[in-house]
Design a protein around this motif. Structure first.
Motif, mmCIF file in Angstrom:
data_model
loop_
_atom_site.group_PDB
_atom_site.id
_atom_site.type_symbol
_atom_site.label_atom_id
_atom_site.label_comp_id
_atom_site.label_asym_id
_atom_site.label_seq_id
_atom_site.Cartn_x
_atom_site.Cartn_y
_atom_site.Cartn_z
ATOM 1 N N PHE A 81 10.623 -7.338 -22.350
ATOM 2 C CA PHE A 81 9.776 -6.878 -21.236
ATOM 3 C C PHE A 81 10.404 -7.493 -19.985
ATOM 4 O O PHE A 81 10.599 -8.705 -19.919
ATOM 5 N N GLN A 82 10.781 -6.670 -19.009
ATOM 6 C CA GLN A 82 11.384 -7.201 -17.768
ATOM 7 C C GLN A 82 10.693 -6.542 -16.585
ATOM 8 O O GLN A 82 10.720 -5.322 -16.463
ATOM 9 N N LYS A 83 10.077 -7.341 -15.752
ATOM 10 C CA LYS A 83 9.379 -6.759 -14.609
ATOM 11 C C LYS A 83 9.344 -7.752 -13.452
ATOM 12 O O LYS A 83 9.240 -8.957 -13.674
ATOM 13 N N SER A 84 9.395 -7.218 -12.213
ATOM 14 C CA SER A 84 9.283 -8.073 -11.031
ATOM 15 C C SER A 84 8.164 -7.573 -10.134
ATOM 16 O O SER A 84 8.056 -6.365 -9.901
ATOM 17 N N LEU A 85 7.375 -8.516 -9.634
ATOM 18 C CA LEU A 85 6.423 -8.189 -8.574
ATOM 19 C C LEU A 85 7.013 -8.795 -7.301
ATOM 20 O O LEU A 85 7.373 -9.973 -7.282
ATOM 21 N N VAL A 86 7.163 -7.978 -6.255
ATOM 22 C CA VAL A 86 7.842 -8.438 -5.036
ATOM 23 C C VAL A 86 6.937 -8.243 -3.835
ATOM 24 O O VAL A 86 6.358 -7.177 -3.661
ATOM 25 N N LEU A 87 6.835 -9.280 -3.018
ATOM 26 C CA LEU A 87 6.039 -9.173 -1.799
ATOM 27 C C LEU A 87 7.022 -9.160 -0.615
ATOM 28 O O LEU A 87 7.873 -10.037 -0.516
ATOM 29 N N ILE A 88 6.935 -8.129 0.226
ATOM 30 C CA ILE A 88 7.858 -8.007 1.370
ATOM 31 C C ILE A 88 7.115 -8.414 2.640
ATOM 32 O O ILE A 88 6.004 -7.953 2.880
ATOM 33 N N SER A 89 7.729 -9.289 3.436
ATOM 34 C CA SER A 89 7.064 -9.744 4.666
ATOM 35 C C SER A 89 8.099 -10.105 5.722
ATOM 36 O O SER A 89 9.227 -10.453 5.400
ATOM 37 N N LYS A 90 7.661 -10.035 6.995
ATOM 38 C CA LYS A 90 8.553 -10.508 8.067
ATOM 39 C C LYS A 90 8.412 -12.016 8.216
ATOM 40 O O LYS A 90 9.177 -12.652 8.932
ATOM 41 N N LEU A 91 7.388 -12.587 7.588
ATOM 42 C CA LEU A 91 7.084 -14.000 7.826
ATOM 43 C C LEU A 91 7.808 -14.905 6.822
ATOM 44 O O LEU A 91 7.818 -14.640 5.631
ATOM 45 N N PRO A 92 8.391 -16.023 7.317
ATOM 46 C CA PRO A 92 9.171 -16.899 6.436
ATOM 47 C C PRO A 92 8.313 -17.960 5.740
ATOM 48 O O PRO A 92 8.753 -19.091 5.567
ATOM 49 N N PRO A 123 0.841 -1.195 0.000
ATOM 50 C CA PRO A 123 0.000 0.000 0.000
ATOM 51 C C PRO A 123 0.883 1.256 0.000
ATOM 52 O O PRO A 123 1.977 1.214 0.553
ATOM 53 N N PRO A 124 0.364 2.363 -0.595
ATOM 54 C CA PRO A 124 1.207 3.552 -0.809
ATOM 55 C C PRO A 124 1.759 4.157 0.482
ATOM 56 O O PRO A 124 2.774 4.831 0.455
ATOM 57 N N HIS A 125 1.096 3.906 1.647
ATOM 58 C CA HIS A 125 1.583 4.533 2.880
ATOM 59 C C HIS A 125 2.756 3.764 3.499
ATOM 60 O O HIS A 125 3.314 4.181 4.509
ATOM 61 N N SER A 126 3.142 2.601 2.911
ATOM 62 C CA SER A 126 4.258 1.830 3.473
ATOM 63 C C SER A 126 5.546 2.637 3.358
ATOM 64 O O SER A 126 5.810 3.253 2.337
ATOM 65 N N LYS A 127 6.325 2.625 4.430
ATOM 66 C CA LYS A 127 7.566 3.406 4.430
ATOM 67 C C LYS A 127 8.763 2.461 4.314
ATOM 68 O O LYS A 127 8.856 1.484 5.040
ATOM 69 N N LEU A 128 9.674 2.772 3.397
ATOM 70 C CA LEU A 128 10.940 2.040 3.294
ATOM 71 C C LEU A 128 12.052 3.077 3.267
ATOM 72 O O LEU A 128 11.897 4.141 2.675
ATOM 73 N N THR A 129 13.183 2.760 3.904
ATOM 74 C CA THR A 129 14.306 3.712 3.845
ATOM 75 C C THR A 129 14.958 3.595 2.464
ATOM 76 O O THR A 129 14.744 2.602 1.751
ATOM 77 N N ASP A 130 15.787 4.572 2.119
ATOM 78 C CA ASP A 130 16.459 4.536 0.807
ATOM 79 C C ASP A 130 17.332 3.290 0.673
ATOM 80 O O ASP A 130 17.386 2.661 -0.386
ATOM 81 N N LYS A 131 18.003 2.944 1.767
ATOM 82 C CA LYS A 131 18.880 1.760 1.744
ATOM 83 C C LYS A 131 18.058 0.505 1.476
ATOM 84 O O LYS A 131 18.441 -0.360 0.681
ATOM 85 N N GLU A 132 16.896 0.410 2.142
ATOM 86 C CA GLU A 132 16.032 -0.756 1.928
ATOM 87 C C GLU A 132 15.543 -0.802 0.485
ATOM 88 O O GLU A 132 15.534 -1.863 -0.148
ATOM 89 N N LYS A 133 15.161 0.377 -0.045
ATOM 90 C CA LYS A 133 14.681 0.408 -1.440
ATOM 91 C C LYS A 133 15.764 -0.062 -2.400
ATOM 92 O O LYS A 133 15.511 -0.854 -3.310
ATOM 93 N N THR A 134 17.003 0.434 -2.182
ATOM 94 C CA THR A 134 18.109 0.043 -3.072
ATOM 95 C C THR A 134 18.324 -1.464 -3.004
ATOM 96 O O THR A 134 18.455 -2.136 -4.030
ATOM 97 N N ASN A 135 18.360 -1.994 -1.772
ATOM 98 C CA ASN A 135 18.551 -3.441 -1.625
ATOM 99 C C ASN A 135 17.459 -4.223 -2.349
ATOM 100 O O ASN A 135 17.736 -5.174 -3.077
ATOM 101 N N ILE A 136 16.209 -3.794 -2.156
ATOM 102 C CA ILE A 136 15.086 -4.503 -2.788
ATOM 103 C C ILE A 136 15.225 -4.455 -4.312
ATOM 104 O O ILE A 136 15.067 -5.464 -5.001
ATOM 105 N N CYS A 137 15.569 -3.265 -4.846
ATOM 106 C CA CYS A 137 15.669 -3.140 -6.313
ATOM 107 C C CYS A 137 16.713 -4.088 -6.896
ATOM 108 O O CYS A 137 16.462 -4.783 -7.884
ATOM 109 N N TYR A 138 17.898 -4.129 -6.274
ATOM 110 C CA TYR A 138 18.948 -5.000 -6.818
ATOM 111 C C TYR A 138 18.624 -6.479 -6.650
ATOM 112 O O TYR A 138 18.980 -7.307 -7.479
ATOM 113 N N LEU A 139 17.940 -6.797 -5.531
ATOM 114 C CA LEU A 139 17.666 -8.220 -5.255
ATOM 115 C C LEU A 139 16.467 -8.754 -6.038
ATOM 116 O O LEU A 139 16.237 -9.950 -6.092
#
Length: 528
Positions: free
Chosen positions: A90-101, A4-20
């Motif tokens: 066409f290159q695209k990723s859908l990523v779901l972020i969770s604390k749960l394993p 959801p748009p109100h989710s907050k991620l730090t810049d470092k977290e965003k960079t990590n997510i993008c590369y991974l």
């Protein structure tokens, strides 16, 4: 885009997510690929909904408890030729972020939603989010029904009370309405046999390396293989929790890249899954490297393979296998190898092979840990040492020598036929992060048990009679101590019966009512 748009991620977290979220360019993943990664949360973030998840966390088996320092990312990546685009793809990723394993659950869910998202774009994600908002809380032990885009996923999250190695089956009930339902046999397990197939002959050695928290690198052709293999390694010592860091997919852009590849100190206790050929050079000083080709289920049994010398590992094109100079402590169990080879010849389904392998690892881990459990239980003071009028007694110290002495009569030989240097394996294990994590959680449980027994001892005393024989100062002191005990029981979720707590509250009220009015007012005011 973030939902959801109100989710907050730090810049470092965003960079990590993008590369991974994208495979390394050399992986050449055409079509659809699914994998998962794990990354560190930035320090100093506000903790939300945690207290609620903490309550649920208590009932989970130790290896499924969330680690608040990390997030998981579950990825569905699509790469297809498209001449209309500048890059030709066409290159695209859908990523779901969770604390749960819950790897299997989120993987299944992404399989349902990602293909449609690639066709329909953002509005579709909004609809998915409103479905997820209707999900019940992830309560362990209950059969949960999760609606997702016209489908109902049914599952059960395990609890610590489940017998290890058993999975209560979630029945697929026929829905009265038209919704299609799908029952998941597990929320978190990966296909063990498929993952271990390329290193089939070394499973027991790999179990030792994971148990001892040795630095391990998995070099694989794509993030799908690297992440599955790392998760399989971490789960092979279940029901023990793997206490070090592990990264199912790790790239050279990762914020911990320098920390984990430095040559100025010994490699850390961590399992890394990598696909970039650059790592063959940067990590060649690591002591144990697993090289995996494309994971295919064998039509025939792999030939007996020797462990390879580390100096032979020059590039990522080296042959698949385990590169290490490690000498296992235990003799090899030929039985499990024969059993799995027979399964391959008889074309036994991979799920059945995984069940056999999981049971083998479970029995091995339990044979190893039972003597430790037995010794640690003996450090608990006797119940007769618990007096309501003294602080709860302390646990006795863990002594390596005393523990080693117990092995002669009550060692792993009682439950395992495997021969070898078990003593050496224990000595090594006692220095590892996995022992440290296991022992701390046992210590915490036993200390809480002592606190709970102390509370019960207090409840069984006639406290009003005691207060009549003591001064007002001492009585007030007792009331405040008892109130603190109640607060502690609630805060630390001590294993105390609700009746005991009610009884203690009644004792407190009775003592207060026997005091003069002015003191009663003060003590009742401090009740909250």
């Amino acid at each position: 885009v973030i939902y959801p748009p109100h989710s907050k991620l730090t810049d470092k977290e965003k960079t990590n997510i993008c590369y991974l979220s994208f495979p390394d360019s050399n992986s050449g993943c055409l079509g659809d690929t699914q994998f998962c990664f794990r990354f560190r949360r930035s320090p100093g973030r506000k903790v939300s909904v945690c207290c609620f998840l903490d309550q649920l966390d208590r009932d989970l088996p130790v290896y499924l408890k969330k680690d608040s320092a990390y997030y998981y990312g579950y990825v569905y990546f699509r790469q297809v030729r498209d001449k209309s685009l500048k890059r030709g793809y066409f290159q695209k990723s859908l990523v779901l972020i969770s604390k749960l394993p819950y790897v299997h659950l989120f993987r299944t869910m992404l399989k349902q939603i990602a293909p449609e998202y690639f066709e329909k774009s953002e509005a579709f994600l909004e609809a998915v989010c409103s479905d997820i908002d209707r999900w019940p809380p992830p309560v362990p032990g209950k059969v949960l029904q999760l609606p997702i885009m016209g489908l109902i996923i049914k599952l059960r999250i395990p609890t610590y009370r489940d017998k290890p190695g058993t999975t209560p089956i979630v029945q697929n009930m026929h829905q009265a309405d038209a919704q299609i339902s799908m029952a998941l046999p597990t929320v978190h397990e990966v296909d063990l046999f498929r993952c271990f197939c390329p290193v089939f002959f070394h499973i027991q050695m790999l179990w030792e390396l994971v148990l001892l928290g040795e630095p391990l690198v998995v070099m694989a052709p794509s993030p799908a293989e690297s992440s599955e293999t790392v998760l399989a390694l971490v789960s092979c010592i279940s029901p023990l929790k793997y206490c070090s860091d592990f990264r199912p997919y790790f790239t050279i852009h990762d914020s911990e890249f320098k920390e984990y590849t430095t040559r100025t100190q010994a490699p850390p206790s961590v399992i890394l899954g990598v696909t970039n050929p650059f790592f063959a050079k940067t990590l060649q000083h690591w002591p144990h490297i697993i090289r995996i080709g494309d994971i295919k289920l064998p039509g025939e049994v792999p030939k007996q393979v020797k462990v390879k010398k580390l100096k032979n590992l020059k590039t990522l094109d080296s042959k698949p296998g385990v590169y290490t100079s490690y000498k296992p402590y235990l003799n090899k169990d030929e039985e499990i190898v024969k059993q799995l080879q027979k399964g391959v010849q008889q074309k036994r389904p991979t799920e059945a092979q995984s069940v056999i392998l999981r049971r083998y690892f479970l029995e091995l881990t339990e044979s190893f840990i039972i003597p430790l459990e037995r010794y640690v239980a003996s450090l608990m003071p006797l119940q007769k040492c618990i007096s309501p009028w003294k602080s709860p007694p302390q646990l006795r110290q863990f002594s390596q020598d005393d523990f080693m002495k117990t092995l002669e009569k009550a060692g792993p030989q009682l439950t395992s036929g495997l021969k070898g240097d078990w003593i050496g394996l224990y000595r090594h294990f006692l220095k590892s992060p996995n022992f440290d994590g296991w022992f701390r959680s046992r210590q915490k449980e036993m200390t809480q048990k002592l606190e709970a027994l102390h509370l019960e001892a207090l409840c069984n005393e006639n406290l009003v009679f005691w207060s009549q024989k003591h001064t007002e100062v001492e009585t007030v002191d007792l009331v405040l101590k008892l109130k603190n005990k109640l607060l502690q029981a609630d805060r630390e979720h001590l294993p105390v019966k609700t009746d005991t707590l009610k009884k203690l509250q009644t004792h407190i009220n009775d003592i207060i009512l026997a005091l003069p009015d002015d003191l009663q007012d003060i003590l009742l005011k401090t009740g909250t």
